[in-house]
Design an enzyme around this catalytic site. Structure first.
Site, mmCIF file in Angstrom:
data_model
loop_
_atom_site.group_PDB
_atom_site.id
_atom_site.type_symbol
_atom_site.label_atom_id
_atom_site.label_comp_id
_atom_site.label_asym_id
_atom_site.label_seq_id
_atom_site.Cartn_x
_atom_site.Cartn_y
_atom_site.Cartn_z
ATOM 1 N N HIS A 16 -19.195 84.125 7.277
ATOM 2 C CA HIS A 16 -18.319 84.035 6.121
ATOM 3 C C HIS A 16 -18.847 84.954 5.025
ATOM 4 C CE1 HIS A 16 -17.052 79.690 7.386
ATOM 5 N NE2 HIS A 16 -16.480 80.631 8.105
ATOM 6 N N THR A 17 -17.980 85.285 4.087
ATOM 7 C CA THR A 17 -18.395 86.082 2.937
ATOM 8 C C THR A 17 -19.338 85.257 2.067
ATOM 9 O OG1 THR A 17 -16.294 87.265 2.947
ATOM 10 C CG2 THR A 17 -17.602 87.372 0.933
ATOM 11 N N THR A 18 -20.511 85.779 1.817
ATOM 12 C CA THR A 18 -21.495 85.058 1.006
ATOM 13 C C THR A 18 -21.598 85.612 -0.410
ATOM 14 O OG1 THR A 18 -23.256 86.479 1.869
ATOM 15 C CG2 THR A 18 -22.853 84.396 3.012
ATOM 16 N N TRP A 77 -13.374 84.499 -3.081
ATOM 17 C CA TRP A 77 -14.232 84.734 -4.252
ATOM 18 C C TRP A 77 -13.423 85.335 -5.397
ATOM 19 C CZ3 TRP A 77 -19.606 83.756 -4.507
ATOM 20 C CH2 TRP A 77 -20.142 83.220 -3.325
#
Length: 259
Positions: A39-41, A146
């Protein structure tokens, strides 16, 4: 058949007339199955603040067009305000890739609504509620989008609407909203102006937002003096082409202590 070829010449190769599984493809497939889901962190290319005011005759929203790659001012034409139907606009700060995904989601929402062909427009309140569910749902899957979104619109009943939702689904409505660094720098200016003039019109709010954007450019290292202004009234929504504000850096000569 064994007499037709020399076994030594065919070592580690396919047997004539037989089946052969290529090892490279098998190894790649196995490797993909073993890799964990990613996943995008953290955001990569990001946009900074979005500013918005709910006026007596509609909603006005503004955002600059800079997409920052870390601390590098890399992309200078990232437009971060999008229309949703005829009566709603959505501005986004944060990761630009996730914002593009959100725009696709909202485009699908508009298409699905138009297929009913019942004459009903999507209202800003509905878009805001829908995005709170999207953002909270992704957060609950530990894979958030985000972004921080500002949703503004004007209903057919003549009511202006302005809402906020962040990447974990926290949402609220207000008369003035600013995201990112603008919540610390521009929001006090906007609140003071709206308290002094509660019946502020879009025409009066336009120079106010231009002033806030200029202050943001002076104070926010991730900001740019190229911006868009969008409005929503009873006549529909309008998003301007990018425009540039004039700045003056003469005062920089008086700054000391950073040499």
């Amino acid at each position: 058949m064994a007499e037709m070829f020399d076994p030594h010449m065919w070592s580690n190769g396919p047997t004539p007339g037989g089946f052969y599984q290529h090892r490279g493809g098998h190894m790649q497939s196995s490797q993909k199955q073993q890799d964990p889901k990613q996943h995008t962190t953290r955001p990569i290319v990001t946009g900074t603040s979005v500013l918005a005011i709910k006026c007596s005759d509609g909603v006005i929203m503004a955002a600059d067009t800079l997409g920052s790659y870390g601390s590098l001012a890399r992309f200078r034409d990232q437009r971060r305000i999008a229309p949703v139907g005829n009566n709603t606009i959505v501005g986004g700060s944060g990761d630009m890739a996730d914002y593009e995904y959100i725009k696709h989601v909202l485009d699908d929402l508009v298409i699905n609504n138009s297929e009913w062909d019942d004459g009903h427009e999507i209202l800003a309140r509905s878009v805001h509620t829908y995005m709170t569910r999207i953002m909270y749902g992704r957060r609950s899957k530990m894979n958030p989008l985000w972004n921080t979104l500002v949703v503004g619109g004007f209903s057919t009943k003549g009511d202006a609407y302005l809402g906020y939702v962040d990447k974990i689904g926290v949402a609220y409505q207000d008369t003035t909203i600013a995201t990112g660094y603008g919540a610390h720098i521009a929001l006090p200016i906007m609140r003071s102006a709206i308290e002094a003039n509660p019946a502020m019109t879009i025409a009066e709010a336009t120079p106010l937002l231009e002033r806030c954007l200029k202050v943001m450019f002076y104070r926010d290292a991730r900001s740019l003096n190229k911006y868009q202004i969008a409005t929503v009234t009873k006549d529909g929504n309008t998003i301007s082409e990018p425009q540039t504000s004039e700045t003056n850096w003469d005062i920089a000569d008086f700054v000391r202590g950073y040499e």
